[in-house]
Structures are given as structure tokens and as C-alpha cells.
Enzyme design. Sequence first.
Site, short mmCIF file in Angstrom:
data_model
loop_
_atom_site.label_atom_id
_atom_site.label_comp_id
_atom_site.label_asym_id
_atom_site.label_seq_id
_atom_site.Cartn_x
_atom_site.Cartn_y
_atom_site.Cartn_z
N VAL A 41 5.10 -2.96 3.56
CA VAL A 41 4.12 -2.61 4.58
C VAL A 41 3.10 -1.69 3.92
CG1 VAL A 41 3.74 -1.64 6.88
CG2 VAL A 41 5.95 -2.69 6.32
N HIS A 95 -0.66 1.86 -4.60
CA HIS A 95 -1.19 1.77 -3.23
C HIS A 95 0.01 2.08 -2.35
CE1 HIS A 95 -3.95 -0.44 -0.22
NE2 HIS A 95 -2.90 -0.05 0.49
N LEU A 96 -0.12 3.01 -1.44
CA LEU A 96 0.98 3.38 -0.57
C LEU A 96 1.63 2.13 0.03
CD1 LEU A 96 2.48 5.66 1.00
CD2 LEU A 96 0.76 5.35 2.79
N HIS A 97 2.94 2.05 -0.06
CA HIS A 97 3.66 0.94 0.56
C HIS A 97 5.07 1.37 0.95
CE1 HIS A 97 4.27 0.52 -3.82
NE2 HIS A 97 5.44 -0.05 -3.55
N THR A 98 5.53 0.79 2.03
CA THR A 98 6.85 1.09 2.56
C THR A 98 7.70 -0.17 2.46
OG1 THR A 98 5.82 2.62 4.13
CG2 THR A 98 8.10 1.98 4.57
#
Length: 148
Positions: A41, A95-98
Site C-alpha cells: 500500500v 517510497h513509503l509503503h506498507t
Amino acid sequence: MADCVFCGIVAGSIPAFLVASSPAGVAFLDIRPVFKGHVLVVPRAHVVELQDLDPDLLSSYFRFVQLLSAAVPTAMGAQGTFVAMNNIVSQSVPHLHTHVVPRTKGDGLRGFFWPRRKYDSDDEAAAVAETIGKEYLRLSVTDSGRRE
């Protein structure tokens, strides 16, 4: 950001197995999943670390993650999920990701050792993405009938 893979996926210029999309972000299958149904995400805006995410987006971004963490086990026949985020260290794409990873008791995942698997085919990956996406859509419909 022009050279960011995840920004390309958000923009639609880089193909991915899309699971769900919301104003807060985009969810797609990890191409090297811990287990099938492993979803990434990402926020739509390019930010590298959690502390860079606009505070006004925190609630909607994590609501999106929360709904996906409910959708993944139902869609994948799992008992729960492992939800994780790296900042810089072990962040293969800046890149920020969960990560939302389906879990089942006895699945062999121990600690932070994440063996990776592959989908048998693009058709299988597309079917998994569609199944999770449908469950996300079902969960995101509120009592009033509007989408989150």
C-alpha cells in the site's frame, strides 16, 4: 517523481497487479511476495519515510491500510495479517509503503526472516489481486452506501 517505480505504478505508467485504489493511495501485489496475497500500500504522493507523510493524510492512508488488512485474510483464506513498514533500512523502493501479508498459524514465517515466493503466472497474480480488491470494495462501503 520520475524515477520512482511506485510513483509510476500510481500514475499508471508502470504495470502492476492493482488490488485497490483510493484518494489516499494505491494497493497492488508485491512481485516477490512473502505469501501469495502480499499487498503493498503506497500513498499517492511521493514520500520516502512515514515522517514525510502529510499529517492530514495519516488518517485516510491508515484507514486504507486497515481495510486492506481486513480484506486480505478473507480473500486469501488466511487467519490474519502481518502489517509492516520500513523506513530507509530494508526499504527496497524509496517510497513509503506498507506491507499487508496474509498469515496462517504454522505458515513458517519466523521473526523478520521473509522467504520470498513467486506467483505461478501473471493470470494467477491478476486473479489474486482481483479477489482481494473485491473484498476491499465490499469492506469499504459504509452503512450510508458511500465509499471511504
